[in-house]
Structure formats: structure tokens, C-alpha cells
Design a protein around this motif. Structure first.
Motif, short mmCIF file in Angstrom:
data_model
loop_
_atom_site.label_atom_id
_atom_site.label_comp_id
_atom_site.label_asym_id
_atom_site.label_seq_id
_atom_site.Cartn_x
_atom_site.Cartn_y
_atom_site.Cartn_z
N ILE A 2 0.83 -1.20 0.00
CA ILE A 2 0.00 0.00 0.00
C ILE A 2 0.87 1.25 0.00
N ARG A 3 1.85 1.29 0.90
CA ARG A 3 2.72 2.46 0.99
C ARG A 3 3.49 2.68 -0.31
N GLU A 4 3.99 1.62 -0.87
CA GLU A 4 4.74 1.74 -2.12
C GLU A 4 3.87 2.25 -3.26
N ALA A 5 2.62 1.79 -3.31
CA ALA A 5 1.71 2.20 -4.37
C ALA A 5 1.35 3.68 -4.25
N VAL A 6 1.05 4.12 -3.03
CA VAL A 6 0.69 5.53 -2.80
C VAL A 6 1.89 6.43 -3.09
N HIS A 7 3.06 6.01 -2.62
CA HIS A 7 4.28 6.79 -2.85
C HIS A 7 4.58 6.87 -4.34
N ALA A 8 4.45 5.76 -5.04
CA ALA A 8 4.75 5.73 -6.47
C ALA A 8 3.79 6.62 -7.25
N CYS A 9 2.52 6.61 -6.87
CA CYS A 9 1.52 7.43 -7.56
C CYS A 9 1.84 8.91 -7.40
N LEU A 10 2.13 9.34 -6.17
CA LEU A 10 2.44 10.74 -5.93
C LEU A 10 3.76 11.14 -6.58
N ASN A 11 4.73 10.26 -6.52
CA ASN A 11 6.03 10.57 -7.11
C ASN A 11 5.92 10.71 -8.63
N GLU A 12 5.08 9.88 -9.23
CA GLU A 12 4.89 9.94 -10.68
C GLU A 12 4.15 11.21 -11.10
N LYS A 13 3.17 11.62 -10.29
CA LYS A 13 2.40 12.83 -10.60
C LYS A 13 3.22 14.09 -10.30
N GLY A 14 4.03 14.04 -9.27
CA GLY A 14 4.84 15.20 -8.90
C GLY A 14 4.04 16.32 -8.28
N GLU A 15 2.84 16.02 -7.81
CA GLU A 15 1.97 17.02 -7.20
C GLU A 15 0.96 16.32 -6.29
N PRO A 16 0.37 17.06 -5.35
CA PRO A 16 -0.60 16.45 -4.43
C PRO A 16 -1.79 15.83 -5.17
N ALA A 17 -2.41 14.86 -4.51
CA ALA A 17 -3.56 14.17 -5.11
C ALA A 17 -4.65 13.99 -4.07
N ARG A 18 -5.86 13.77 -4.55
CA ARG A 18 -6.99 13.51 -3.68
C ARG A 18 -6.93 12.09 -3.11
N TYR A 19 -7.59 11.93 -1.98
CA TYR A 19 -7.59 10.62 -1.30
C TYR A 19 -8.17 9.54 -2.20
N GLN A 20 -9.28 9.84 -2.90
CA GLN A 20 -9.92 8.82 -3.72
C GLN A 20 -8.96 8.24 -4.76
N GLU A 21 -8.16 9.10 -5.36
CA GLU A 21 -7.22 8.66 -6.39
C GLU A 21 -6.15 7.75 -5.79
N LEU A 22 -5.64 8.14 -4.63
CA LEU A 22 -4.60 7.35 -3.98
C LEU A 22 -5.16 6.04 -3.44
N HIS A 23 -6.42 6.06 -3.02
CA HIS A 23 -7.08 4.84 -2.55
C HIS A 23 -7.19 3.84 -3.70
N VAL A 24 -7.55 4.35 -4.88
CA VAL A 24 -7.64 3.48 -6.07
C VAL A 24 -6.27 2.90 -6.41
N ALA A 25 -5.22 3.73 -6.30
CA ALA A 25 -3.87 3.25 -6.60
C ALA A 25 -3.48 2.13 -5.63
N ALA A 26 -3.82 2.30 -4.36
CA ALA A 26 -3.50 1.28 -3.36
C ALA A 26 -4.28 0.00 -3.63
N ALA A 27 -5.58 0.14 -3.93
CA ALA A 27 -6.41 -1.03 -4.19
C ALA A 27 -5.95 -1.77 -5.44
N ALA A 28 -5.54 -1.02 -6.47
CA ALA A 28 -5.06 -1.65 -7.70
C ALA A 28 -3.80 -2.45 -7.44
N ALA A 29 -2.90 -1.89 -6.61
CA ALA A 29 -1.66 -2.61 -6.28
C ALA A 29 -1.96 -3.87 -5.48
N LEU A 30 -2.92 -3.81 -4.59
CA LEU A 30 -3.31 -4.99 -3.81
C LEU A 30 -3.87 -6.07 -4.73
N ALA A 31 -4.67 -5.64 -5.71
CA ALA A 31 -5.25 -6.61 -6.65
C ALA A 31 -4.18 -7.27 -7.49
#
Length: 297
Positions: A2-31
Motif C-alpha cells: 500500500i505504501r509503495e503504491a501511494v508513494h509511487a503514484c504521488l512521485n509519478e504525478k509530482g503534485e498532491p492528489a486527492r484521497y480517492q485517487e490514492l485509494h484506487v492506486a493502493a487497491a489496484a496494487a493490492l489486486a
């Protein structure tokens, strides 16, 4: 995971993101890592609550994430950013602007219904460009011809025209420095100095701010000036409004000066450092920031 997925998403975007988007990134990584049960029947309420609890723990860890400008305790409030982000990332908004400019210069005109599709193909997944951002970028660089449903690059946005603007800006900075009794050093970024550095100046024909932070050391004490075309004001204002991290980085010791403001100051025979300090913010990027300085202009 989960931590790696959220970190990777934010690092790739290079800017803050909404919780829903990061939640989807975490769920996708878990899947992808088969962390969910094999069938929906096995996904019990208890198992779902356990997964949600693990995701929430990541957002509660301030060593990993920080919340930007939340107005409530809910995770949905505000945006989320890396606790330790560094200064070398180029924001998604800046990358989209740069790519769209290249596209407009290459094609000269683009059909309104094809712009989003082209940009989506170049920025897939979590990088999908917001339609509002694309509209602001297009409006800054191109004119919309409603009859043909076409965006066409403005004449003054050609590479040759903007290169001329940059050279004129360099010449005006030299003139202003001379009038103030200062030395202009460097080559974008520039410095205005005498016995000490008063200002560092960054000139750009785009509204791209994030790429210049790598030139600024943590111990810098001088003030920063971002020089840009006045036609970029609305886009720059929009970017600052949508990105809390960008606003934070530029909230203290930063000034936004349009090319025309520099021209007006550099051509004043009575220009001094005190007058420069007083008038450099006289043409702000939003009406709300306007100061009552007309008596000096």
C-alpha cells in the motif's frame, strides 16, 4: 504494498492528489499482488474492513504522507502529498503544459474533440490530464475558432517570437540592474547582486514553476522572481490554486513579475532598488492581489 503504491503514484504525478485517487492506486496494487480473496464471495465484511484499516494506516503515518489544507478530519478533505518530496520533480501540470505546447507548435491547429484524446494517450492511467487543466493551457497559447471547432496557436506564441521575448527580457534586466547600481550575473537563473545577492530571477515563456526549484538551495536567503509573459497569468493562477504544495513553496520570498512590468521598470530613469522593491508586485497575477500603487506608476 500500500505504501509503495501511494508513494509511487504521488512521485509519478509530482503534485498532491486527492484521497480517492490514492485509494484506487493502493487497491489496484493490492489486486495485482493478489491480496484480495480469489472470489467475491470470500470478500467478507471483516476482510474488507481489515484491508481498509491497512490503507488508513498509511494515510495516518506522517513520516510518509502529509495532508495539504484539509478543512475536515475526513480523509477526503484536502489533498495528500509526500512528507519528504525533494525538489527535483516536475509536476504533472507542468508536463502537460509543455507537451501541449509542443503539440500546438508542431500541428499549428488542433480540433477541439481530438486534444483530450491525444493527451490521454500520452498521459495514461493516474496521469490522465484533467479536462479543466487542458482548457486553461489551450486558452493561454491558442485561439479557439468556434466555426471550425479548432484551436490555433497564437501568432505571438511561435518559438521565434518567444525567443525574441527572452532576449529582450535579458536586455531589460541588464538595463534595470545598471540603473539600480547592481550587477546582473548568471544565465537563467540570473542574480541581481552587489555586496550580496538581492534577487534570483527565473525567466520563462511558460507557466512552469516546478522545474526551477532544483536551482534553489535550502540555505538561500535572497528573494525569488519568476518572470513570465502576461498572457500566462490565468494559467499560472490556476496552477497555484490547484496545487497546495506549489502555493506553499512560493508563499514566502517569491514574486511573480510579468515581462511588461519589467519593461516598465527598466525604462524608468528614476529606477532605484527601493523603487524596484515597491513596484515589482504592482501588476499581480490576480485582481485580488492588486495593490493601491497607481500613484507611483
Amino acid at each position: 504494498i500500500i505504501r509503495e503504491a501511494v508513494h509511487a503514484c504521488l512521485n509519478e504525478k509530482g503534485e498532491p492528489a486527492r484521497y480517492q485517487e490514492l485509494h484506487v492506486a493502493a487497491a489496484a496494487a493490492l489486486a495485482v499482488n493478489e491480496a484480495f480473496p480469489a472470489s467475491i464471495q470470500q470478500l467478507t465484511y471483516e476482510r474488507f474492513a481489515e484491508i481498509q484499516s491497512e490503507i488508513s494506516k498509511t494515510f495516518q503515518d506522517r513520516k510518509i504522507l502529509r495532508r495539504m489544507e484539509a478543512t475536515a478530519q475526513d480523509l477526503d478533505s484536502g489533498t495528500w502529498w509526500l512528507a519528504q518530496s525533494g525538489s527535483t520533480q516536475t509536476t504533472l501540470a507542468d508536463r502537460i503544459e509543455t507537451e501541449l505546447v509542443k503539440l500546438l507548435i508542431k500541428e499549428e491547429s488542433l480540433r477541439g474533440d481530438q486534444v483530450q484524446r491525444i493527451m490521454n494517450s500520452r498521459f495514461p492511467g493516474f496521469l490522465t490530464p484533467p479536462a479543466e487543466l487542458i482548457r486553461h493551457c489551450l486558452s493561454s497559447y491558442a485561439d479557439f475558432h468556434e466555426k471550425n471547432n479548432v484551436w490555433k496557436l497564437k501568432e505571438n506564441e511561435s518559438p521565434a517570437s518567444r525567443q525574441k521575448d527572452m532576449q529582450e527580457t535579458r536586455d531589460l534586466m541588464e538595463k534595470a540592474a545598471k540603473r539600480m547600481g547592481l550587477e546582473l550575473e548568471g544565465e537563467n537563473p540570473y542574480t541581481l547582486k552587489k555586496d550580496r545577492t538581492f534577487y534570483r530571477l527565473f525567466a520563462s515563456t511558460q507557466a512552469t514553476l516546478s522545474g526551477i526549484f532544483k536551482f534553489i538551495g535550502e540555505e538561500e536567503t535572497c528573494e525569488m522572481i519568476f518572470l513570465f509573459p502576461g498572457s500566462r497569468s490565468a494559467l499560472l493562477r490556476y496552477k497555484l490554486d490547484r496545487d497546495a504544495w506549489l502555493r506553499e513553496r512560493t508563499s514566502k520570498g517569491w514574486h511573480f513579475m510579468k515581462f511588461r512590468t519589467l519593461r516598465d521598470l527598466a525604462l524608468r530613469a528614476d529606477l532605484s532598488l527601493d523603487l524596484w522593491d515597491l513596484l515589482m508586485d504592482s501588476d499581480p497575477i490576480s485582481l485580488e492581489e492588486a495593490t493601491q500603487l497607481s500613484m507611483f506608476l
